[in-house]
Design an enzyme around this catalytic site. Structure first.
Site, short mmCIF file in Angstrom:
data_model
loop_
_atom_site.label_atom_id
_atom_site.label_comp_id
_atom_site.label_asym_id
_atom_site.label_seq_id
_atom_site.Cartn_x
_atom_site.Cartn_y
_atom_site.Cartn_z
N LYS A 191 44.58 33.63 28.88
CA LYS A 191 44.24 33.85 30.16
C LYS A 191 42.58 34.15 29.90
O LYS A 191 42.21 35.06 28.74
CB LYS A 191 44.61 34.92 30.93
N HIS B 290 50.57 45.71 41.56
CA HIS B 290 50.52 46.39 40.24
C HIS B 290 50.73 47.84 40.50
O HIS B 290 51.51 48.60 40.05
CB HIS B 290 49.35 46.16 39.32
N ARG C 285 58.38 38.93 41.42
CA ARG C 285 58.04 38.69 42.70
C ARG C 285 58.92 37.51 43.08
O ARG C 285 59.27 37.38 44.35
CB ARG C 285 56.71 38.21 42.90
N SER D 149 47.28 38.13 39.95
CA SER D 149 45.96 38.51 39.75
C SER D 149 45.58 37.01 39.58
O SER D 149 44.11 36.97 39.79
CB SER D 149 45.84 39.06 38.14
#
Length: 162
Positions: free
Chosen positions: A42, A18, A92, A130
């Site tokens: 989450k 990040h 990614r 994360s």
């Protein structure tokens, strides 16, 4: 016209990936606003206030970056209210691209002036997330090399307090 980019995410925790995206975005835009948003799917490791404080410390060296928390509005609406014409997103993998493409198209539907800018993850960060880091942290694994020092320290303190 000032080029403002909003980098939205849950950032729980903020990773070096990040931070790399923020740093690269700060070189492209006049201002980058890191938006700490709530991801309802989450469970958070840090509170929104903790995330803002930690991220502000991690990006303190970047003079054109600021951090805000947003818990109840759509990203497209927040961007409009901030004068941000760009959403900054890191990618990614192809899987990320597919996911982000759909979100970008919906945000464009909600705010026609909003462009999403994708930055490919630097190779050293394209395997971390994360979510993966939180899993490793939960079982006592070492993730120090994937986190800004202030974030790693806060995780260690939180883990040791349990």
């Amino acid at each position: 016209m000032k080029k403002i980019a909003l980098f939205p995410g849950s950032f729980d925790p903020l990773t070096n990936g990040h931070l790399d995206t923020i740093t690269r975005g700060a070189a492209l835009f006049d201002e980058v606003i890191v938006g700490v948003f709530v991801n309802t799917s989450k469970k958070s490791f840090f509170s929104a206030e903790e995330k803002v404080q930690l991220i502000e410390t991690a990006v303190a060296h970047l003079t054109n970056v600021r951090v805000l928390v947003q818990e109840h509005e759509l990203t497209a609406d927040v961007a409009r209210s901030l004068g941000a014409k760009f959403l900054l997103r890191g990618i990614r993998s192809v899987k990320d691209y597919e996911y982000e493409k759909d979100i970008a198209q919906m945000n464009r539907h909600l705010n026609a002036e909003l462009e999403t800018v994708f930055l490919l993850a630097s190779p050293e960060y394209n395997h971390i997330s994360s979510s993966i880091l939180k899993e490793v942290i939960q079982f006592g694994g070492d993730v120090e090399s994937y986190l800004p020092p202030v974030i790693n320290q806060a995780i260690l303190e939180k883990r040791d307090a349990k």
